[in-house]
Design an enzyme around this catalytic site. Sequence first.
Site, mmCIF file in Angstrom:
data_model
loop_
_atom_site.group_PDB
_atom_site.id
_atom_site.type_symbol
_atom_site.label_atom_id
_atom_site.label_comp_id
_atom_site.label_asym_id
_atom_site.label_seq_id
_atom_site.Cartn_x
_atom_site.Cartn_y
_atom_site.Cartn_z
ATOM 1 N N ILE A 15 -17.211 -18.569 -23.866
ATOM 2 C CA ILE A 15 -17.821 -17.862 -22.981
ATOM 3 C C ILE A 15 -19.267 -17.355 -23.025
ATOM 4 C CG2 ILE A 15 -17.606 -15.432 -21.817
ATOM 5 C CD1 ILE A 15 -14.751 -15.827 -22.156
ATOM 6 N N ASN A 85 -19.939 -9.770 -25.718
ATOM 7 C CA ASN A 85 -18.906 -10.803 -25.527
ATOM 8 C C ASN A 85 -18.267 -11.246 -26.746
ATOM 9 O OD1 ASN A 85 -17.824 -13.442 -24.180
ATOM 10 N ND2 ASN A 85 -19.014 -13.954 -26.055
ATOM 11 N N SER A 147 -13.467 -8.227 -22.261
ATOM 12 C CA SER A 147 -12.454 -7.866 -22.808
ATOM 13 C C SER A 147 -11.379 -8.769 -22.509
ATOM 14 C CB SER A 147 -11.665 -6.511 -21.925
ATOM 15 O OG SER A 147 -10.575 -5.984 -22.515
ATOM 16 N N TYR A 161 -6.111 -7.367 -31.649
ATOM 17 C CA TYR A 161 -6.878 -8.014 -30.439
ATOM 18 C C TYR A 161 -6.245 -7.210 -29.333
ATOM 19 C CZ TYR A 161 -8.409 -11.465 -27.316
ATOM 20 O OH TYR A 161 -9.215 -12.231 -26.171
ATOM 21 N N LYS A 165 -9.034 -4.808 -26.958
ATOM 22 C CA LYS A 165 -9.097 -5.023 -25.635
ATOM 23 C C LYS A 165 -8.748 -3.865 -24.820
ATOM 24 C CE LYS A 165 -11.136 -9.067 -26.558
ATOM 25 N NZ LYS A 165 -12.468 -9.349 -26.546
#
Length: 283
Positions: A15, A85, A147, A161, A165
């Site tokens: 990303i 990111n 996120s 994780y 998030k």
Amino acid sequence: MSSPVAIVTGASSGIGLAITMHLLSRGFRVVMADVNAADGTRISAELGESTKFIQTNVAVYADQAVLFREAFKWGGNRLDFLAANAGIDDRQSLYEEDSEESEDGTPKELSLLTLRVNLDAVFQGIWLFKHYVRKNAIPGGKIVITSSAAGFYPMSSNPQYTASKHGLIGLTRAAGLHQPLISENITVNCICPTFVHTNLCPPHIRDKFPQEHVTPMSTVLKAVDLFLDSSASGETVELSLGQLHYRKVPPYLDDNTRWLGQEAAKLWEEGYEQPPQLKEQAV
């Protein structure tokens, strides 16, 4: 007027790389930050003079401080956009057996590197970003945090994780709706993709993943554009396949929770102010 300047963390792949290339197509100059120096240096050279690569471990504040200082200088004392990111999955399982013990027989400390990279580093990124964008010729700038849909749903295989998030969504809603920041033209928003092909997924799993459940990178870029081209702040958008879905703050349970969430803010502000007697002592 000079071109806008962006910082993208985790910019060497996935990303982050897609956002970098998209920003370049929109006329940005981009500072690419990543812990992977080999790929980052090579890709930046391929992309040309509108990029600058700075090796950065976002979990280390000193690294981020250098990143932002150098980005602002390289941009001609200008910084407009942060794509926060960079992210990793769980680096130690919460569920594993306690195979290693300290001398006193207790388990060795669980590695929380995932939280440092995914959540702590974003706090520090916002902290640094606002410092520099206040120095812009026209103060202000935009932040988009990556996120995950795991910020809404439990991903039991990766609790760190998942927690990080979820935390990013809470951070976005708290900081992004903070009126003093908004008045300074500093916006904070959050994108929450479902499954997108990135290096977080092991190749042998990625190859097995059903294509009908893969969200294309074009959806991610559409979400980034949404926040680049608006003054919205405090928004969280879930990305599923080709669609963007605004995920609003849950409604208050009753008048009590509504009061605590809205009216009590004035009391908290007063509580965090230095008491008058301490101010007198300080003088």
